[in-house]
Scaffold this motif. Structure first.
Motif, PDB file in Angstrom:
ATOM      1  N   PHE A  71       3.733 -10.318  38.694  1.00 25.33           N
ATOM      2  CA  PHE A  71       2.720 -11.315  38.338  1.00 25.33           C
ATOM      3  C   PHE A  71       1.842 -11.703  39.533  1.00 25.33           C
ATOM      4  CE2 PHE A  71       6.052 -11.994  35.149  1.00 25.33           C
ATOM      5  CZ  PHE A  71       5.302 -12.017  33.987  1.00 25.33           C
ATOM      6  N   ARG A  72       1.988 -10.990  40.650  1.00 24.58           N
ATOM      7  CA  ARG A  72       1.324 -11.416  41.870  1.00 24.58           C
ATOM      8  C   ARG A  72      -0.194 -11.233  41.815  1.00 24.58           C
ATOM      9  NH1 ARG A  72       3.543 -12.878  46.441  1.00 24.58           N
ATOM     10  NH2 ARG A  72       5.544 -12.072  45.725  1.00 24.58           N
ATOM     11  N   SER A 113      -2.210  -6.965  37.625  1.00 26.91           N
ATOM     12  CA  SER A 113      -0.834  -6.765  37.172  1.00 26.91           C
ATOM     13  C   SER A 113      -0.465  -7.788  36.096  1.00 26.91           C
ATOM     14  CB  SER A 113       0.130  -6.885  38.358  1.00 26.91           C
ATOM     15  OG  SER A 113       1.456  -6.637  37.951  1.00 26.91           O
ATOM     16  N   ARG A 114      -0.894  -9.035  36.286  1.00 22.96           N
ATOM     17  CA  ARG A 114      -0.638 -10.063  35.268  1.00 22.96           C
ATOM     18  C   ARG A 114      -1.279  -9.678  33.939  1.00 22.96           C
ATOM     19  NH1 ARG A 114      -1.727 -13.647  39.514  1.00 22.96           N
ATOM     20  NH2 ARG A 114      -3.844 -14.014  38.728  1.00 22.96           N
ATOM     21  N   ARG A 115      -2.500  -9.188  34.009  1.00 19.13           N
ATOM     22  CA  ARG A 115      -3.218  -8.798  32.799  1.00 19.13           C
ATOM     23  C   ARG A 115      -2.467  -7.680  32.064  1.00 19.13           C
ATOM     24  NH1 ARG A 115      -7.226  -5.460  30.692  1.00 19.13           N
ATOM     25  NH2 ARG A 115      -6.999  -4.000  32.428  1.00 19.13           N
ATOM     26  N   ILE A 119       0.771  -9.070  30.446  1.00 22.17           N
ATOM     27  CA  ILE A 119       0.517  -9.899  29.265  1.00 22.17           C
ATOM     28  C   ILE A 119       0.122  -9.054  28.061  1.00 22.17           C
ATOM     29  CG2 ILE A 119      -1.025 -11.651  28.288  1.00 22.17           C
ATOM     30  CD1 ILE A 119      -1.098 -12.907  31.120  1.00 22.17           C
TER      31      ILE A 119
END
Length: 446
Positions: free
Chosen positions: A247-248, A252-254, A257
């Motif tokens: 999640f950094r 990567s978060r996208r 999710i």
């Protein structure tokens, strides 16, 4: 020394125009087979629960509980999913720290142990507790096996290898259907014969003996961890916690999710559609004056044969179409055949054909994308964590939906209405893929 060098062949010797299987060694296939063994019994255990639940409920529910059996059946599935989700999150992280091989052996042993203990359940509460603990162990196996195969197979063969590995789930489900077919026909323990399918599920504990000798640890994982430890010694910073690492960055978060949303669609859709298919088949058989207990086992066999065909073909089709189009068509097919399944009132022979294609999409293609695609989005040091989180985090939300479906069946008075409403989740899968990157033909990120 890598696999090609061990067999006297370098990676460069495998030309770009050569067949996909050129360059695969005995060790590559041994790694696939070892991971496959673990996953085949995961499929067995999951489908054994679906098949045996109606009979387990008759045996374990109190007279008061027996007034709403659909609710308790959904609760048992939901609790299993919850344990699966938590176990997958923990197991994926541990796999990135203690290694793929070691984590796989732990997970197989413990889910075999608690699956076997399920056969001795004396109440619904006991069954639910054992389902939760079994789910913890099952959840950690998938991400470990996928990471190991993807990191050891060559780029050109990797999607096919991951698809073959995923077929283990369908193979296990088919095995459960075969075992259940004979148990339901011969009923060696009468009304308590459902217990024997969980006793059979204890057998994979012996696979651990094979895995200890057959599997090598992933060299990509070992090298990545070694490099991070060396950087830590040189004062360049400690290794970040892998679950936080995915999640950094914003990208990567996208990815996490969006792919978790698709994982949610896959999970909710499959449990909603497959859980009620045996019951709906029996209703259809009754409508046509057929004897009870005959057509549902047949449907289960055909459904899982369809899934296995899809698993084996998935790597080839994903490489031909590209990942995004593959995802779109998978969820379109899942939606279409779910609607056709639960609106069909015609002859049972045609319904078996529909069940085959339902298995192709809702179980086969709908799960294989995670084996093929997720490993292509994340680096070696977090690959198992990311795959485990995405595959299993959806279950931390999805576990409640089988319970909701059970309530819907009880209140709406029919399986088809609940299945169709829950199956509409596949619509989300038609939209999300177009916001994800195309990874067809690209090497694994290091």
């Amino acid at each position: 020394m890598n696999f090609q060098e061990r067999e006297g062949q370098t990676p460069d010797a495998v030309g770009a125009n050569s067949p996909w299987y050129r360059g695969l060694t005995t060790q590559h296939w041994r790694t696939l087979w070892g991971s496959y063994l673990g996953w085949i019994f995961d499929g067995f255990e999951a489908f054994a629960l679906v098949l045996s639940l109606p009979f387990a409920m008759k045996s374990l529910l109190t007279p008061e509980q027996a007034q709403t059996p659909s609710f308790y059946a959904g609760l048992a599935i939901g609790i299993t999913l919850l344990g699966w989700g938590i176990g997958g999150l923990i197991g994926g992280v541990l796999s990135d720290y203690i290694g793929r091989k070691r984590m796989m052996m732990f997970s197989i042993f413990f889910y075999a142990l608690f699956t076997g203990l399920t056969a001795f359940s004396t109440s619904f509460a006991t069954l639910a507790l054992l389902r939760f603990v079994t789910g913890l162990a099952i959840g950690s196996e998938w991400s470990t096996g996928i990471a190991l195969v993807s990191e050891t197979w060559p780029d050109k063969a990797r999607p096919k290898g991951c698809g073959f590995l995923q077929s283990g789930f369908g193979g296990g489900a088919l095995l459960a259907a075969v075992v259940w077919y004979f148990l339901s026909h011969y009923q060696p323990l009468g009304a308590e014969s459902w217990r024997l399918i969980f006793a059979v599920g204890a057998l994979p504990a012996f696979c651990v003996l094979y895995l200890r000798r057959a599997l090598d640890e992933s060299e990509k994982w070992a090298s990545a961890v070694k490099a991070q430890r060396q950087a830590e010694k040189e004062g360049k910073g400690a290794r970040p916690f892998t679950l936080a690492e995915i999640f950094r960055s914003a990208e990567s978060r996208r990815l996490v999710i969006l792919t978790t949303i698709l994982s949610f669609v896959t999970t909710v859709g499959w449990w909603a559609v497959s859980s009620w298919m045996p019951g709906y088949t029996e209703q259809l058989a009754h409508l046509h004056g057929e004897p009870a207990g005959v057509w549902a086992p047949r449907m289960s066999l055909i459904y899982n044969i369809g899934a296995i065909c899809a698993y084996v073909a998935s790597g080839f089709i994903a490489d031909a179409l590209g990942r995004r189009l593959y995802l779109f068509l998978t969820f379109a097919g899942s939606l279409g055949f779910s609607i056709l399944t639960y609106t069909w009132q015609g002859d049972l022979e045609t319904f078996m054909v529909i069940a085959f294609f339902n298995g192709v999409f809702t179980l086969g293609f709908a799960f294989s994308w995670m084996a093929i695609y997720l490993v292509e989005l994340f680096s070696s040091v977090v690959r198992a964590t990311a795959a485990g989180f995405i595959f299993n985090a959806a279950r931390l939300v999805a576990w409640i939906f089988p319970i909701i479906a059970g309530v819907m069946v009880s209140t709406m008075g029919g399986l088809s209405h609940a299945a169709l409403i829950m199956g509409s989740v596949y619509v989300i899968g038609l939209i999300v893929p177009w916001f994800l990157p195309e990874t067809k033909g690209k090497p694994l990120p290091e």
